[in-house]
Design a protein around this motif. Structure first.
Motif, PDB file in Angstrom:
ATOM      1  N   ILE A   1      37.947  48.721  28.486  1.00 50.79           N
ATOM      2  CA  ILE A   1      36.926  48.509  29.830  1.00 50.79           C
ATOM      3  C   ILE A   1      37.593  47.656  30.798  1.00 50.79           C
ATOM      4  O   ILE A   1      38.341  46.614  30.541  1.00 50.79           O
ATOM      5  N   ARG A   2      37.682  48.050  32.303  1.00 49.14           N
ATOM      6  CA  ARG A   2      37.956  47.050  33.156  1.00 49.14           C
ATOM      7  C   ARG A   2      37.009  47.081  34.236  1.00 49.14           C
ATOM      8  O   ARG A   2      36.141  47.762  34.455  1.00 49.14           O
ATOM      9  N   PHE A   3      37.072  45.773  35.052  1.00 45.67           N
ATOM     10  CA  PHE A   3      36.196  45.560  35.901  1.00 45.67           C
ATOM     11  C   PHE A   3      36.546  45.799  37.512  1.00 45.67           C
ATOM     12  O   PHE A   3      37.635  45.244  37.610  1.00 45.67           O
ATOM     13  N   THR A   4      36.070  46.199  38.121  1.00 46.35           N
ATOM     14  CA  THR A   4      36.472  46.398  39.728  1.00 46.35           C
ATOM     15  C   THR A   4      35.225  45.905  40.534  1.00 46.35           C
ATOM     16  O   THR A   4      34.279  46.770  40.658  1.00 46.35           O
ATOM     17  N   LYS A   5      35.315  44.988  41.189  1.00 43.19           N
ATOM     18  CA  LYS A   5      33.903  44.613  42.022  1.00 43.19           C
ATOM     19  C   LYS A   5      32.728  44.584  41.003  1.00 43.19           C
ATOM     20  O   LYS A   5      31.688  45.262  41.432  1.00 43.19           O
ATOM     21  N   GLU A   6      32.637  44.089  39.937  1.00 44.13           N
ATOM     22  CA  GLU A   6      31.655  44.182  39.009  1.00 44.13           C
ATOM     23  C   GLU A   6      31.289  45.382  38.490  1.00 44.13           C
ATOM     24  O   GLU A   6      30.095  45.611  38.094  1.00 44.13           O
ATOM     25  N   ILE A   7      31.958  46.535  39.110  1.00 46.50           N
ATOM     26  CA  ILE A   7      31.536  47.770  38.496  1.00 46.50           C
ATOM     27  C   ILE A   7      32.504  48.284  37.373  1.00 46.50           C
ATOM     28  O   ILE A   7      33.722  48.042  37.376  1.00 46.50           O
ATOM     29  N   PRO A   8      32.132  48.075  36.079  1.00 47.41           N
ATOM     30  CA  PRO A   8      32.744  48.472  34.832  1.00 47.41           C
ATOM     31  C   PRO A   8      33.408  49.941  35.032  1.00 47.41           C
ATOM     32  O   PRO A   8      32.747  51.049  35.467  1.00 47.41           O
ATOM     33  N   GLN A   9      34.875  50.163  34.545  1.00 47.23           N
ATOM     34  CA  GLN A   9      35.390  51.537  34.437  1.00 47.23           C
ATOM     35  C   GLN A   9      35.744  51.667  33.113  1.00 47.23           C
ATOM     36  O   GLN A   9      36.479  50.767  32.390  1.00 47.23           O
TER      37      GLN A   9
END
Length: 294
Positions: A208-216
């Protein structure tokens, strides 16, 4: 008396001192033997103890009696509680039989409770992703995504090629499943479901990765989509045996597995069936968008 006591005790102290030294020496020898070949040493000691135990009939009898007592206690407790359990079950069945509510009334009574429990489940899953993700061993850092190599653009999500760094510092290629908005009760199932799936025709979970607090979601790297493979390659008869038939088998196998888990493939199309050439055969074709039914 103190002097005489010391003199009288000195032979005993000497014997005890010699015994202590002997035990220390023997312990040291045992440690050397253990370090020289740990497996053999443990096997020999276990064999010795089993042999001692085998010849000790009284010890075996005590052991059997102890184990038997546990079984007897359990059976007695079960026998004592059985009448109460039978009576409770009988009353439950009687209350169900006497319940005159219609299906609509039952839905009206219990649907709010079910919705509340589902909301609690979703909030707990969101809390885990949003607040505890730093402790997650599956957390990865995304080094780069290739915007020009977008594989699929669906409602609220995209699939792209990317590079990630795992929590232990390993770099690897990956497929990034990016969401347009924050994860909600609809899409949280994508995260909880994919982490538990193990099938050759489903794109493997990486992290799991996070971009601008949105998990991907970070998934196994793929070489391309089924659509790309069908556009390329030989003429139609050759293409059927090379790509179409294996893809049909692989997709059906993946769907059968998902349905057995009460899951589905979302946005199923030639763009969301990705190809990992190194796996070969039917296993090349993998479902990328899986989750709970919307």
């Amino acid at each position: 008396f103190g002097v005489f006591g010391v003199v009288a005790a000195s032979p005993l102290l000497a014997v005890l001192g010699i015994q202590a030294l002997k035990k220390k020496y023997e312990d040291k020898q045992e440690r050397h033997r253990y370090k020289a070949d740990k497996c053999t040493y443990v096997a020999e000691r276990a064999t010795e103890q089993l042999e001692i135990y085998r010849t000790d009939g009284e010890a075996i009898r005590r052991y059997v009696q102890e184990r038997l007592k546990l079984v007897q206690d359990y059976l007695q407790a079960f026998q004592d509680s059985l009448p109460q359990k039978v009576e409770a079950q009988r009353k439950l069945m009687q209350s169900i039989e006497e319940d005159q509510r219609t299906a609509e009334e039952l839905t009206s009574d219990y649907q709010p409770l079910l919705e509340m429990l589902n909301t609690m489940k979703t909030k707990l899953a969101l809390f885990e992703l949003e607040e505890l993700y730093l402790l997650d061993p599956c957390l990865v850092k995304c080094d780069d995504t290739d915007g020009s190599a977008e594989k699929f653009h669906g409602v609220g999500m995209t699939l792209k090629k990317g590079n990630v760094t795992t929590i232990n510092g390993t770099r690897k290629d990956a497929t990034i499943k990016s969401y347009m908005n924050k994860i909600d009760e609809t899409t949280i199932g994508d995260f909880t479901a994919i982490r538990k799936l193990r099938h050759d025709n489903i794109l493997r979970f990486v992290g799991i990765r996070f971009t601008k607090e949105i998990p991907q979601l970070v998934l196994q790297a793929a070489d391309g989509s089924l659509r790309e493979r069908l556009k390329k390659g030989p003429n139609v008869p050759g293409k059927f045996g090379l790509h179409t038939l294996p893809a049909m088998k692989g997709v059906c196998s993946g769907l059968q597995y998902l349905h057995s888990k009460q899951l589905v493939s979302i946005f199923l199309s030639q763009d969301t069936v990705l190809v990992v050439e190194s796996d070969g055969g039917d296993n090349r074709f993998k479902l990328a968008c899986v989750g709970e039914p919307r």
